[in-house]
Design a protein around this motif. Structure first.
Motif, mmCIF file in Angstrom:
data_model
loop_
_atom_site.group_PDB
_atom_site.id
_atom_site.type_symbol
_atom_site.label_atom_id
_atom_site.label_comp_id
_atom_site.label_asym_id
_atom_site.label_seq_id
_atom_site.Cartn_x
_atom_site.Cartn_y
_atom_site.Cartn_z
ATOM 1 N N LYS A 105 24.793 39.809 12.777
ATOM 2 C CA LYS A 105 24.031 38.930 13.664
ATOM 3 C C LYS A 105 24.901 38.481 14.847
ATOM 4 C CE LYS A 105 20.534 36.223 14.770
ATOM 5 N NZ LYS A 105 20.899 36.171 16.184
ATOM 6 N N TYR A 106 26.131 38.078 14.543
ATOM 7 C CA TYR A 106 27.046 37.655 15.610
ATOM 8 C C TYR A 106 27.339 38.806 16.582
ATOM 9 C CZ TYR A 106 28.347 33.151 13.468
ATOM 10 O OH TYR A 106 28.355 31.875 12.988
ATOM 11 N N ILE A 107 27.587 39.995 16.013
ATOM 12 C CA ILE A 107 27.950 41.128 16.870
ATOM 13 C C ILE A 107 26.733 41.563 17.706
ATOM 14 C CG2 ILE A 107 28.874 43.485 16.903
ATOM 15 C CD1 ILE A 107 30.983 41.784 15.775
ATOM 16 N N GLU A 108 25.563 41.535 17.105
ATOM 17 C CA GLU A 108 24.354 41.857 17.882
ATOM 18 C C GLU A 108 24.195 40.887 19.051
ATOM 19 O OE1 GLU A 108 20.787 42.143 15.535
ATOM 20 O OE2 GLU A 108 21.490 43.911 14.439
ATOM 21 N N ASP A 109 24.341 39.606 18.773
ATOM 22 C CA ASP A 109 24.250 38.610 19.855
ATOM 23 C C ASP A 109 25.306 38.889 20.926
ATOM 24 O OD1 ASP A 109 22.209 37.399 18.512
ATOM 25 O OD2 ASP A 109 23.408 35.731 17.740
ATOM 26 N N GLY A 110 26.476 39.322 20.491
ATOM 27 C CA GLY A 110 27.554 39.646 21.427
ATOM 28 C C GLY A 110 27.177 40.803 22.338
ATOM 29 N N PHE A 111 26.638 41.878 21.742
ATOM 30 C CA PHE A 111 26.221 43.030 22.561
ATOM 31 C C PHE A 111 25.114 42.641 23.545
ATOM 32 C CE2 PHE A 111 28.018 45.923 19.148
ATOM 33 C CZ PHE A 111 28.952 46.528 19.972
ATOM 34 N N ILE A 112 24.202 41.788 23.085
ATOM 35 C CA ILE A 112 23.126 41.342 23.990
ATOM 36 C C ILE A 112 23.730 40.565 25.166
ATOM 37 C CG2 ILE A 112 21.138 39.790 24.211
ATOM 38 C CD1 ILE A 112 20.390 40.566 21.301
ATOM 39 N N ALA A 113 24.618 39.619 24.854
ATOM 40 C CA ALA A 113 25.267 38.833 25.916
ATOM 41 C C ALA A 113 26.019 39.750 26.879
ATOM 42 C CB ALA A 113 26.234 37.809 25.303
ATOM 43 N N TYR A 114 26.686 40.757 26.311
ATOM 44 C CA TYR A 114 27.441 41.700 27.144
ATOM 45 C C TYR A 114 26.520 42.428 28.117
ATOM 46 C CZ TYR A 114 30.526 45.396 28.642
ATOM 47 O OH TYR A 114 31.260 46.241 29.426
ATOM 48 N N SER A 115 25.406 42.939 27.582
ATOM 49 C CA SER A 115 24.483 43.696 28.441
ATOM 50 C C SER A 115 23.782 42.799 29.457
ATOM 51 C CB SER A 115 23.460 44.448 27.583
ATOM 52 O OG SER A 115 24.117 45.484 26.853
ATOM 53 N N GLN A 116 23.768 41.500 29.171
ATOM 54 C CA GLN A 116 23.176 40.560 30.140
ATOM 55 C C GLN A 116 24.201 40.096 31.183
ATOM 56 O OE1 GLN A 116 21.759 37.550 27.448
ATOM 57 N NE2 GLN A 116 19.706 38.446 27.276
ATOM 58 N N GLY A 117 25.407 40.615 31.103
ATOM 59 C CA GLY A 117 26.437 40.236 32.088
ATOM 60 C C GLY A 117 27.000 38.852 31.862
ATOM 61 N N ARG A 118 26.896 38.339 30.627
ATOM 62 C CA ARG A 118 27.382 36.986 30.357
ATOM 63 C C ARG A 118 28.772 36.961 29.724
ATOM 64 N NH1 ARG A 118 24.837 34.186 26.667
ATOM 65 N NH2 ARG A 118 23.496 35.806 25.793
ATOM 66 N N VAL A 119 29.430 38.129 29.682
ATOM 67 C CA VAL A 119 30.744 38.185 29.023
ATOM 68 C C VAL A 119 31.832 38.460 30.067
ATOM 69 C CG1 VAL A 119 32.115 39.300 27.229
ATOM 70 C CG2 VAL A 119 29.641 39.032 26.922
ATOM 71 N N VAL A 120 32.879 37.648 30.031
ATOM 72 C CA VAL A 120 34.011 37.822 30.950
ATOM 73 C C VAL A 120 35.154 38.482 30.177
ATOM 74 C CG1 VAL A 120 35.693 36.644 32.422
ATOM 75 C CG2 VAL A 120 33.333 35.784 32.263
ATOM 76 N N VAL A 121 35.565 39.655 30.611
ATOM 77 C CA VAL A 121 36.651 40.389 29.943
ATOM 78 C C VAL A 121 37.667 40.841 30.994
ATOM 79 C CG1 VAL A 121 37.268 42.303 28.435
ATOM 80 C CG2 VAL A 121 35.027 41.224 28.193
ATOM 81 N N PRO A 122 38.762 40.096 31.150
ATOM 82 C CA PRO A 122 39.799 40.506 32.118
ATOM 83 C C PRO A 122 40.501 41.800 31.661
ATOM 84 C CG PRO A 122 40.027 38.183 31.501
ATOM 85 C CD PRO A 122 39.091 38.814 30.519
ATOM 86 N N PRO A 123 41.274 42.413 32.544
ATOM 87 C CA PRO A 123 41.977 43.653 32.169
ATOM 88 C C PRO A 123 42.900 43.438 30.963
ATOM 89 C CG PRO A 123 42.158 43.252 34.535
ATOM 90 C CD PRO A 123 41.520 42.036 33.937
ATOM 91 N N VAL B 148 33.786 41.820 23.353
ATOM 92 C CA VAL B 148 32.849 40.800 22.863
ATOM 93 C C VAL B 148 32.686 40.896 21.343
ATOM 94 C CG1 VAL B 148 30.674 42.099 23.121
ATOM 95 C CG2 VAL B 148 30.684 39.619 23.427
ATOM 96 N N GLN B 149 32.933 42.066 20.780
ATOM 97 C CA GLN B 149 32.900 42.196 19.317
ATOM 98 C C GLN B 149 34.007 41.351 18.685
ATOM 99 O OE1 GLN B 149 32.677 46.755 20.090
ATOM 100 N NE2 GLN B 149 32.352 46.524 17.914
ATOM 101 N N ASP B 150 35.178 41.377 19.306
ATOM 102 C CA ASP B 150 36.298 40.569 18.809
ATOM 103 C C ASP B 150 35.994 39.076 18.929
ATOM 104 O OD1 ASP B 150 37.877 42.903 18.398
ATOM 105 O OD2 ASP B 150 38.313 42.942 20.541
ATOM 106 N N ILE B 151 35.459 38.716 20.089
ATOM 107 C CA ILE B 151 35.130 37.308 20.324
ATOM 108 C C ILE B 151 34.157 36.823 19.253
ATOM 109 C CG2 ILE B 151 33.969 35.725 21.921
ATOM 110 C CD1 ILE B 151 34.816 37.752 24.203
ATOM 111 N N GLN B 152 33.127 37.624 18.999
ATOM 112 C CA GLN B 152 32.064 37.195 18.089
ATOM 113 C C GLN B 152 32.515 37.161 16.637
ATOM 114 O OE1 GLN B 152 30.032 35.503 20.042
ATOM 115 N NE2 GLN B 152 28.219 36.381 19.060
ATOM 116 N N ILE B 153 33.295 38.149 16.216
ATOM 117 C CA ILE B 153 33.712 38.129 14.805
ATOM 118 C C ILE B 153 34.724 36.999 14.574
ATOM 119 C CG2 ILE B 153 35.615 39.830 14.881
ATOM 120 C CD1 ILE B 153 34.410 40.897 12.182
ATOM 121 N N ALA B 154 35.560 36.751 15.568
ATOM 122 C CA ALA B 154 36.521 35.644 15.424
ATOM 123 C C ALA B 154 35.776 34.322 15.316
ATOM 124 C CB ALA B 154 37.485 35.625 16.617
ATOM 125 N N LYS B 155 34.744 34.176 16.122
ATOM 126 C CA LYS B 155 33.940 32.950 16.101
ATOM 127 C C LYS B 155 33.258 32.781 14.749
ATOM 128 C CE LYS B 155 30.168 32.614 18.750
ATOM 129 N NZ LYS B 155 29.456 32.779 20.045
#
Lengths: 322, 322
Positions: free
Chosen positions: B21-39, B301-308
């Motif tokens: 559930k967390y990872i799915e929400d993460g992928f959705i947020a990612y595809s919506q452009g709501r995830v910030v991932v620096p280099p 975002v998978q890392d962010i979500q599983i850590a959360k």
């Protein structure tokens, strides 16, 4: 297995350590090109406003590498929290395994910054100091003074600040530690009385004019660590006999030196790097009449070295306890 | 104050969590452009050879941000140590303070990778699976299978490997867990028997030809996560009815999709992002006869979500213990 250490444990070992030796070795390694420091990682937040920086690197063929994470959330005072949190992770260069988690809450950054001031004073301050001048009444305005103790025999301080309240607090706090504190809002009074001056403010405009500097003065400028901040009139660096940078590369774009280079008042070739002075390959001060300036912008090797020193000391004290 | 959790504590809560559930929400947020991932931050070591990667980021307006550090030291087997160590740090987005230190030794990366395979199978596998094909006998060759359990009713596995020894070990280990395992070194045997295929190898040349793929097959290609690795003939993606990327941006330069784009066999416009499928804005599989491919390269975002997820569960179990 990696151990986690809290701030109180870290403070206890730092006080017993010869941190300066580690930091000196770090500056030497840096000036010899033996330190690898990749670009700083950054995250910026908007609601609430904050930033996070990830600084990391290692000395080649050393035992460890370090990753330092520091946050600054500038509205934390509204929820009664400090602005900053931070930690340093130390890993083994032999196997990549985590060795120590130092939950230092940015304390080690403050110490390594103050220790750099101590090292500079050791090599660059004139032989006789009757009064130490300090611009700024914050954490570094205090720690720089405390860390001068092993190298400068003087407990008379003249503190400059913009606010009477901060100066009064500074005086009260520092007198408890045995210092004699005079305070002023007039920079000229500091430059008149003090042959060793530390600037430790976040100022974005010069606090001291070139005309105010007496012969035989050393200034350690450590407040400016970005391209925006500035504490000294660039003409001070132009007229100085010796200008030392903690990192020449870094000082090309930040700190007092960058401003002076931009103004065309010095050349890159006029600069000496601190590690070269410590190693004895370049001279710091050669006579008590000289005007000298050191520009400290903070170098990652300081973090690597203090983390290593603290890790090794904590490990020893753990063994002693077991 | 931040708490430090060891691998065993982390494993205990992960097994009870709805990580998907967390990872799915993460992928959705990612595809919506709501995830910030620096280099990604990187350090490379030579003696001994090793690398360290620092991945970090956050979902905008979320509670936390995460920093993941993973090392790979490839000669550790010589000193009887695992190749990799790793941890995830979780911090509050409200004040920048460290919330949890998850000493997961890369376990959470393995779980979030396997869970992505589960999510893909849920949306893209044909309705009836009589045998699951697995290329690769390593950690993901095992975990991908285990994590399919909630979404695919099948315990018959056909495992492909290059080495008879690894296949035998795989068969023995997995049969203990209740799976029926057949092994082969012939890719054609897998494509013949299996309508759900996972590729989980570090191969740099295609293992499966386009001509071997039967209608009604889904392939999750998760082994290739760099621009060098490749497990599938690019013509498979060309002839597929649906090609899903975990991150279209990332797949432009790494994984199977990048190879197929380079060969000019598909266009960027043909790609669908996993978060769009999960959110229901795009279709995954629409009929059992389709050939579908998902390319998983691993997204921060998978890392962010599983850590959360793990942090929140650990916090609750701490409260329950106190």
């Amino acid at each position: 297995m990696a151990r986690t250490y809290q701030l109180e444990q870290i403070k206890q070992v730092v006080d017993k350590l010869d941190v300066a030796k580690y930091i000196e070795d770090g500056f030497i390694a840096y000036s010899q090109g033996r330190v690898v420091v990749p670009p700083v990682g950054e995250m910026i937040f908007e609601k609430p406003p904050g930033d996070v920086h990830i600084k990391y690197g290692y000395i080649k063929d050393d035992d460890y590498f370090a990753i330092k994470i520091a946050s600054g959330f500038y509205e934390n005072y509204k929820i009664d929290l400090p602005t900053s949190d931070g930690l340093i992770l130390l890993f083994s260069q032999r196997d990549g395994f985590l060795a120590s988690i130092l939950l230092d809450e940015c304390y080690l950054t403050n110490v390594r910054t103050a220790v750099a001031g101590q090292i500079v004073a050791k090599f660059m301050a004139p032989s006789k100091i009757e009064c130490i001048g300090v611009f700024g009444t914050g954490v570094q305005g205090r720690m720089q003074v405390k860390y001068l103790k092993p190298v400068v025999d003087c407990s008379d301080i003249m503190a400059w600040g913009r606010s009477r309240d901060s100066l009064d607090t500074y005086k009260r706090d520092m007198e408890k530690l045995g210092y004699t504190i005079r305070t002023t809002t007039d920079a000229g009074e500091v430059t008149q009385k003090c042959r060793l001056i530390i600037t430790a403010t976040p100022s974005q405009t010069p606090l001291i004019d070139a005309g105010q500097i007496k012969p035989g003065t050393h200034i350690t400028a450590m407040g400016s660590d970005t391209h925006l901040k500035q504490e000294l009139d660039p003409k001070i660096l132009q007229s100085a006999d010796v200008v030392v940078a903690d990192s020449i590369e870094q000082c090309l774009t930040r700190g007092e030196i960058s401003k002076t280079l931009q103004a065309g008042l010095i050349n890159k070739e006029d600069l000496i790097e601190l590690g070269e002075v410590i190693a004895g390959h370049q001279s710091g001060r050669t006579s008590d009449a000289q005007i000298t300036v050191a520009d400290l912008t903070g170098v990652a090797v300081q973090d690597i070295q203090i983390a290593k020193a603290v890790h090794e000391a904590l490990l020893q004290s753990d063994f002693a306890d077991e």
